[in-house]
Design a protein around this motif. Structure first.
Motif, PDB file in Angstrom:
ATOM      1  N   UNK A  46      81.865   6.675  61.941  1.00 34.21           N
ATOM      2  CA  UNK A  46      80.872   5.649  61.601  1.00 34.21           C
ATOM      3  C   UNK A  46      79.448   6.156  61.800  1.00 34.21           C
ATOM      4  N   UNK A  47      79.233   6.913  62.880  1.00 35.48           N
ATOM      5  CA  UNK A  47      77.895   7.466  63.126  1.00 35.48           C
ATOM      6  C   UNK A  47      77.483   8.379  61.984  1.00 35.48           C
ATOM      7  N   UNK A  48      78.386   9.278  61.560  1.00 30.83           N
ATOM      8  CA  UNK A  48      78.069  10.201  60.471  1.00 30.83           C
ATOM      9  C   UNK A  48      77.885   9.459  59.148  1.00 30.83           C
ATOM     10  N   UNK A  49      78.687   8.444  58.914  1.00 30.47           N
ATOM     11  CA  UNK A  49      78.573   7.672  57.672  1.00 30.47           C
ATOM     12  C   UNK A  49      77.226   6.970  57.580  1.00 30.47           C
ATOM     13  N   UNK A  50      76.827   6.310  58.630  1.00 31.61           N
ATOM     14  CA  UNK A  50      75.552   5.575  58.631  1.00 31.61           C
ATOM     15  C   UNK A  50      74.376   6.547  58.543  1.00 31.61           C
ATOM     16  N   UNK A  51      74.418   7.612  59.321  1.00 29.90           N
ATOM     17  CA  UNK A  51      73.337   8.601  59.295  1.00 29.90           C
ATOM     18  C   UNK A  51      73.234   9.269  57.926  1.00 29.90           C
ATOM     19  N   UNK A  52      74.370   9.549  57.315  1.00 26.95           N
ATOM     20  CA  UNK A  52      74.369  10.138  55.974  1.00 26.95           C
ATOM     21  C   UNK A  52      73.779   9.202  54.930  1.00 26.95           C
ATOM     22  N   UNK A  53      74.121   7.923  55.016  1.00 22.47           N
ATOM     23  CA  UNK A  53      73.568   6.947  54.058  1.00 22.47           C
ATOM     24  C   UNK A  53      72.052   6.836  54.213  1.00 22.47           C
ATOM     25  N   UNK A  54      71.583   6.834  55.444  1.00 22.19           N
ATOM     26  CA  UNK A  54      70.134   6.777  55.685  1.00 22.19           C
ATOM     27  C   UNK A  54      69.463   8.042  55.143  1.00 22.19           C
ATOM     28  N   UNK A  55      70.093   9.199  55.335  1.00 24.84           N
ATOM     29  CA  UNK A  55      69.528  10.462  54.832  1.00 24.84           C
ATOM     30  C   UNK A  55      69.433  10.454  53.310  1.00 24.84           C
ATOM     31  N   UNK A  56      70.425   9.912  52.630  1.00 27.81           N
ATOM     32  CA  UNK A  56      70.387   9.844  51.164  1.00 27.81           C
ATOM     33  C   UNK A  56      69.251   8.932  50.702  1.00 27.81           C
ATOM     34  N   UNK A  57      69.082   7.797  51.352  1.00 28.82           N
ATOM     35  CA  UNK A  57      67.997   6.873  50.982  1.00 28.82           C
ATOM     36  C   UNK A  57      66.637   7.534  51.196  1.00 28.82           C
ATOM     37  N   UNK A  58      66.483   8.233  52.312  1.00 34.97           N
ATOM     38  CA  UNK A  58      65.207   8.901  52.602  1.00 34.97           C
ATOM     39  C   UNK A  58      64.955  10.024  51.607  1.00 34.97           C
ATOM     40  N   UNK A  59      65.988  10.741  51.203  1.00 33.53           N
ATOM     41  CA  UNK A  59      65.783  11.818  50.226  1.00 33.53           C
ATOM     42  C   UNK A  59      65.324  11.259  48.883  1.00 33.53           C
ATOM     43  N   UNK A  60      65.790  10.080  48.516  1.00 38.06           N
ATOM     44  CA  UNK A  60      65.292   9.438  47.289  1.00 38.06           C
ATOM     45  C   UNK A  60      63.802   9.139  47.437  1.00 38.06           C
ATOM     46  N   UNK A  61      63.395   8.672  48.614  1.00 36.20           N
ATOM     47  CA  UNK A  61      61.972   8.450  48.879  1.00 36.20           C
ATOM     48  C   UNK A  61      61.167   9.735  48.818  1.00 36.20           C
ATOM     49  N   UNK A  62      61.749  10.837  49.276  1.00 31.32           N
ATOM     50  CA  UNK A  62      61.062  12.133  49.196  1.00 31.32           C
ATOM     51  C   UNK A  62      60.871  12.569  47.751  1.00 31.32           C
ATOM     52  N   UNK A  63      61.876  12.336  46.913  1.00 30.55           N
ATOM     53  CA  UNK A  63      61.744  12.688  45.498  1.00 30.55           C
ATOM     54  C   UNK A  63      60.646  11.875  44.822  1.00 30.55           C
ATOM     55  N   UNK A  64      60.396  10.671  45.314  1.00 33.25           N
ATOM     56  CA  UNK A  64      59.345   9.824  44.755  1.00 33.25           C
ATOM     57  C   UNK A  64      57.983  10.114  45.368  1.00 33.25           C
ATOM     58  N   UNK A  65      57.928  10.971  46.370  1.00 30.69           N
ATOM     59  CA  UNK A  65      56.662  11.372  46.968  1.00 30.69           C
ATOM     60  C   UNK A  65      56.135  10.421  48.024  1.00 30.69           C
TER      61      UNK A  65
END
Length: 141
Positions: free
Chosen positions: A67-86
């Motif tokens: 569960x820890x890895x799943x939640x942390x991974x989902x947050x990382x994916x959302x943040x990477x989308x924000x990084x692509x948007x600058x």
């Protein structure tokens, strides 16, 4: 004939370099996030795939680790989308999530040592890229 660097050309090169580093950090954070999601699903669905050690200081239930890895991974994916948007907030949170990924994989060393070392190294590269590349600073000069 040697081309002399002009301030505008130098600024453009710095901006491209910084933008490339942030893009690299975003891609690596996306990959680390997706792999963390898959690792979390493995831990939740079938925690028999991990090697269980005894007498480890950070002993947790492997389903909990999932569960820890799943939640942390989902947050990382959302943040990477924000990084692509600058987004500026995404750079700060990207560093924070990369640090959390390092901590969780350090604590999970006995369960998968080689994989944990690889993910820790990738997370260090993410932090380096997000801290070094600063396109907003070079664009104002």
């Amino acid at each position: 004939m040697t081309a002399t660097p002009t301030p505008q050309r130098d600024s453009t090169a710095k901006y491209a370099w910084a933008e490339g580093l942030v893009t690299f950090g975003a891609v690596m954070l996306l990959v680390a996030g997706l792999l963390s999601i898959f690792r979390g699903i493995m831990g939740i669905a079938n925690d028999d795939v991990f090697y269980v050690t005894r007498d480890y200081v950070f002993h947790f239930d492997l389903t909990g680790w999932g569960w820890i890895h799943l939640i942390l991974g989902a947050i990382a994916v959302i943040i990477s989308v924000g990084l692509f948007q600058g987004a500026a907030w995404a750079r700060v949170l990207g560093v924070v999530v990369a640090v959390l990924i390092i901590i969780t994989h350090f604590m999970a060393l006995p369960y998968s040592p080689v994989w944990s070392f690889v993910v820790i190294a990738v997370s260090v590269l993410i932090i380096w890229a997000l801290c070094l590349g600063r396109p907003e600073e070079t664009s104002t000069r």
